[in-house]
Design a protein around this motif. Structure first.
Motif, PDB file in Angstrom:
ATOM      1  N   PRO A 121      17.697  52.050 -13.914  1.00 29.26           N
ATOM      2  CA  PRO A 121      18.025  52.397 -12.522  1.00 29.26           C
ATOM      3  C   PRO A 121      17.364  53.689 -12.055  1.00 29.26           C
ATOM      4  O   PRO A 121      17.754  54.222 -11.030  1.00 29.26           O
ATOM      5  CB  PRO A 121      19.545  52.569 -12.573  1.00 29.26           C
ATOM      6  N   LEU A 122      16.380  54.145 -12.799  1.00 22.82           N
ATOM      7  CA  LEU A 122      15.602  55.281 -12.328  1.00 22.82           C
ATOM      8  C   LEU A 122      14.834  54.844 -11.081  1.00 22.82           C
ATOM      9  O   LEU A 122      14.835  55.512 -10.062  1.00 22.82           O
ATOM     10  CB  LEU A 122      14.635  55.671 -13.441  1.00 22.82           C
ATOM     11  N   SER A 123      14.144  53.697 -11.213  1.00 18.91           N
ATOM     12  CA  SER A 123      13.448  53.150 -10.053  1.00 18.91           C
ATOM     13  C   SER A 123      14.327  52.078  -9.425  1.00 18.91           C
ATOM     14  O   SER A 123      15.037  51.364 -10.121  1.00 18.91           O
ATOM     15  CB  SER A 123      12.103  52.559 -10.464  1.00 18.91           C
ATOM     16  N   ALA A 148      20.472  62.082 -13.392  1.00 17.05           N
ATOM     17  CA  ALA A 148      20.414  62.263 -11.944  1.00 17.05           C
ATOM     18  C   ALA A 148      21.756  62.726 -11.406  1.00 17.05           C
ATOM     19  O   ALA A 148      21.949  62.854 -10.209  1.00 17.05           O
ATOM     20  CB  ALA A 148      19.999  60.958 -11.263  1.00 17.05           C
ATOM     21  N   THR A 149      22.720  62.950 -12.276  1.00 21.90           N
ATOM     22  CA  THR A 149      24.011  63.480 -11.850  1.00 21.90           C
ATOM     23  C   THR A 149      24.182  64.851 -12.504  1.00 21.90           C
ATOM     24  O   THR A 149      23.314  65.314 -13.223  1.00 21.90           O
ATOM     25  CB  THR A 149      25.171  62.569 -12.285  1.00 21.90           C
ATOM     26  N   HIS A 150      25.309  65.471 -12.239  1.00 23.03           N
ATOM     27  CA  HIS A 150      25.559  66.767 -12.859  1.00 23.03           C
ATOM     28  C   HIS A 150      26.590  66.661 -13.971  1.00 23.03           C
ATOM     29  O   HIS A 150      27.244  67.639 -14.318  1.00 23.03           O
ATOM     30  CB  HIS A 150      25.969  67.790 -11.802  1.00 23.03           C
ATOM     31  N   ARG A 151      26.722  65.468 -14.519  1.00 23.33           N
ATOM     32  CA  ARG A 151      27.686  65.310 -15.603  1.00 23.33           C
ATOM     33  C   ARG A 151      27.135  65.888 -16.901  1.00 23.33           C
ATOM     34  O   ARG A 151      25.922  65.957 -17.108  1.00 23.33           O
ATOM     35  CB  ARG A 151      28.004  63.831 -15.800  1.00 23.33           C
ATOM     36  N   VAL A 176      19.901  56.527 -18.831  1.00 20.45           N
ATOM     37  CA  VAL A 176      19.657  56.876 -17.438  1.00 20.45           C
ATOM     38  C   VAL A 176      21.001  56.983 -16.743  1.00 20.45           C
ATOM     39  O   VAL A 176      21.749  56.013 -16.640  1.00 20.45           O
ATOM     40  CB  VAL A 176      18.780  55.828 -16.723  1.00 20.45           C
ATOM     41  N   ASP A 177      21.294  58.178 -16.280  1.00 21.34           N
ATOM     42  CA  ASP A 177      22.604  58.475 -15.713  1.00 21.34           C
ATOM     43  C   ASP A 177      22.450  58.732 -14.221  1.00 21.34           C
ATOM     44  O   ASP A 177      21.973  59.782 -13.813  1.00 21.34           O
ATOM     45  CB  ASP A 177      23.160  59.727 -16.419  1.00 21.34           C
ATOM     46  N   THR A 178      22.834  57.743 -13.411  1.00 18.81           N
ATOM     47  CA  THR A 178      22.769  57.918 -11.955  1.00 18.81           C
ATOM     48  C   THR A 178      24.166  57.758 -11.379  1.00 18.81           C
ATOM     49  O   THR A 178      25.104  57.376 -12.081  1.00 18.81           O
ATOM     50  CB  THR A 178      21.821  56.888 -11.296  1.00 18.81           C
ATOM     51  N   GLU A 179      24.289  58.044 -10.082  1.00 14.94           N
ATOM     52  CA  GLU A 179      25.635  58.043  -9.493  1.00 14.94           C
ATOM     53  C   GLU A 179      26.275  56.665  -9.530  1.00 14.94           C
ATOM     54  O   GLU A 179      27.479  56.553  -9.731  1.00 14.94           O
ATOM     55  CB  GLU A 179      25.569  58.533  -8.033  1.00 14.94           C
TER      56      GLU A 179
END
Lengths: 422, 422
Positions: free
Chosen positions: A21-23, A373-376, A389-392
């Motif tokens: 889920p980066l792209s 991509a988050t602040h976790r 890959v860490d996104t919201e």
């Protein structure tokens, strides 16, 4: 030394499911700063091409991405489907951004750019380079492009052949004359052909015998041993040669591209584009031109010495990040290698974790790549060859050696009613 | 058949670093519904004990957790550090919740509960059971507790010996008489001792020769082969026996517990608790009582047939989730095993993924356990024996076979200024 003006063309497309889920659909790979160096792949591609360009580079992209492309390249708003010219790199050449009404694969995009160039300067040479590949060796790239322009001015469709670093099964291969023929006898040709071949060799290029699709491992090993090269999909060719040859192969496609180009900048521009574009054959340049012309002896290859990666999946990206650190040397690595900051490389416990993005991490006994991509806060224990890959809205955890399977999983999102995540 | 009243005691403590970030300082393991079955480990522990109790079970916990414990058990607010009695299970016995002013390990907590029980009914038998262990076989548990009460009424400190299912190095072991002595010769005893041993055997218990701390693997294998059992830290004993024996071992601890109990329910309650509690020796019941009394022949073991797990780390939790599915049978599994819902077990591609929590997941070629506390979509590719904990402020990705290392990583949080995440 090349004499005719050179115009870079950058088709910027692709669904990018292999780096999800980066792209995402709305934010494909070429728009991303994949390696965390402060510039997207598109920006780095244009920065690489700008010093070589005699005219404004042309980026051809989908309508959904034109705003972001223009923003990244510092290009103005321009007409919705026209071209916006603006400075790409603070005082460098402006960039023209063409919006495709729909995705029709690479041949229509490149043909349209070629037709616009041909209309303005029939002898100009275009060079088509993907927007989302990584090349570090700018000098080697510039040398190869210069040789390719020389060969293109001789009338060839010229491709850059990348020296393989492994028997990859993920790329196609190029067999050029003068190498040992593999599986087929080398074509025997007459004297005129031999003279032409000699002219090519004089500029550092060689005739291409054939293009080979992605092979199995055993075949790939034979190819590498026999000196075949990777096909990186880079083509350099006189704009008029490309269109004339295309007219012989797929007449409607060449005529359509020239029709759109003729209307470009006139009141009929929009109507012509909307009417003609959907009729253009959706096909890759490899199948439309490169393969049939190779059989006719009209394709040349410049052996390129620069590094290259299409960053085709998370395994490739992980390799690139490690290769970059290796290039940057042990000194800069050591500075970032404290136990509290494993992002630069090996920690005290043998962990080897790369971090791209905003994530704060800690790792024990792990070899991994983290795209945050988050602040976790992200904690890793005992991982071996894993990408995260860490996104919201989505989290991916993937074993690098199964990276190619990701596209299957992303392909399921729509049928599960989760298309918003793509 | 036991004759004296039975009062369950549940020490509910522990920092729970081995299940972080699922468990936190403010929300330790016993408060969590680890297996996603709709009840916390504490609630399940009380539900298991309530049918066996003749008086309200006593839960001893830290001040920070009393509100949540009372809420989970349906107990009233009560005095801040006193006991609140309320129905634990809709019409079942009420539960008394005692708040420790500070954590002093298990012996002070159990001694205080014993002293309160002793003050009201000197002959009452207490049974101490951790708040955060898993036992599924309620009938087997009830049978073992009944036998343990019989043995406790004979004056013994009684422990339940769990039949090992593997040569675990994570648990202590119990060696009882009548089993082959391991590493030491079995004690030879006189006729009075033999008669006492026979009385024990008549109620289904055996004298304990010794407790052994967590062994290495080779020793554990010998232990299992020789019939030793796991020490699950469950003790059943007459309240007055516990305090009298404790008075012989650590006089101040027994006296302090009795002093606090004497003041309980009087105007001096709070002052006494605040003054005496901090002076109580912080020690585990194993070291304070079980080991020294075993050397004196005063400890008995009831061989227990029920399943048991302390769910000590993510590897154990993953095993438990799979064991639960195995118990629930293939029929119910199959229903949850469609390609769109791999949470129940094996998917079409051989994936075996368990999901606890709110996460929506999809997996390819993966054997993993996912604890999802957010609503993000989670995608897994090619994982093998991985646990993933997805919370709002922290993400953990851990190889199950390195699960024990997690505590090192959690221990670093404070020094990194990230104590808020614990």
């Amino acid at each position: 030394m090349p004499k005719d003006p050179f115009v870079p063309v950058v088709p910027a497309g692709g669904s990018g499911t292999r780096l999800w889920p980066l792209s995402r659909r709305a934010r494909p790979k070429f728009l991303l700063d994949l390696t965390g160096e402060g510039a997207s792949l598109l920006q780095r591609t244009l920065a690489r091409l700008a010093p070589l360009a005699d005219r404004a580079p042309i980026v051809v992209t989908g309508r959904a991405h034109t705003d972001e492309v223009r923003a990244q390249l510092g290009a103005g708003d321009g007409a919705a489907d026209g071209d916006a010219s603006s400075a790409a790199d603070g005082g460098a050449l402006p960039v023209r951004v063409l919006a495709e009404p729909s995705a029709r694969n690479s041949m229509p995009a490149i043909a349209l750019a070629a037709a616009l160039v041909e209309k303005e300067e029939p002898r100009a040479v275009i060079g088509s380079f993907a927007a989302d590949h990584l090349i570090e060796d700018q000098e080697g790239f510039a040398r190869a492009v210069a040789a390719a322009r020389d060969a293109a001015e001789l009338g060839y469709l010229v491709t850059l052949g990348i020296e393989p670093t492994s028997p990859s099964t993920g790329f196609g291969y190029i067999e050029a004359a003068g190498e040992e023929a593999v599986g087929e006898e080398a074509a025997e040709e007459g004297t005129a052909e031999q003279r032409a071949a000699q002219a090519l060799r004089d500029v550092g290029a060689r005739p291409v015998v054939r293009f080979v699709e992605k092979p199995d491992l055993e075949t790939a090993e034979r190819f590498v041993a026999a000196g075949l090269r990777w096909n990186a999909g880079m083509f350099v060719v006189r704009a008029s040669v490309l269109l004339d040859e295309l007219a012989a192969q797929i007449p409607g496609l060449a005529a359509g591209a020239r029709e759109i180009a003729a209307a470009h900048g006139t009141p009929a521009e929009q109507e012509t584009l909307e009417r003609v574009w959907p009729q253009l054959t959706a096909i890759a340049i490899d199948h439309a031109l490169a393969e049939p012309l190779a059989a006719q002896g009209k394709v040349a290859m410049v052996p390129a010495a620069f590094d290259w990666d299409d960053v085709g999946d998370f395994a490739a990206l992980a390799r690139q990040l490690r290769a970059r650190d290796a290039r940057e040397g042990a000194a800069s690595k050591a500075a970032a290698d404290g136990p509290d900051e494993p992002s630069g490389g090996g920690g005290a416990d043998g962990s080897d974790v790369r971090v791209v993005g905003s994530a704060t991490i800690d790792a024990l006994s792990s070899r991994a790549t983290v795209y945050g991509a988050t602040h976790r806060y992200i904690a890793l224990v005992g991982l071996e060859g894993i990408s995260i890959v860490d996104t919201e809205d989505a989290l991916l955890v993937l074993a690098d050696d199964r990276a190619q399977e990701l596209q299957t999983l992303v392909g399921r999102l729509d049928e599960k009613g989760l298309g918003r995540l793509r």
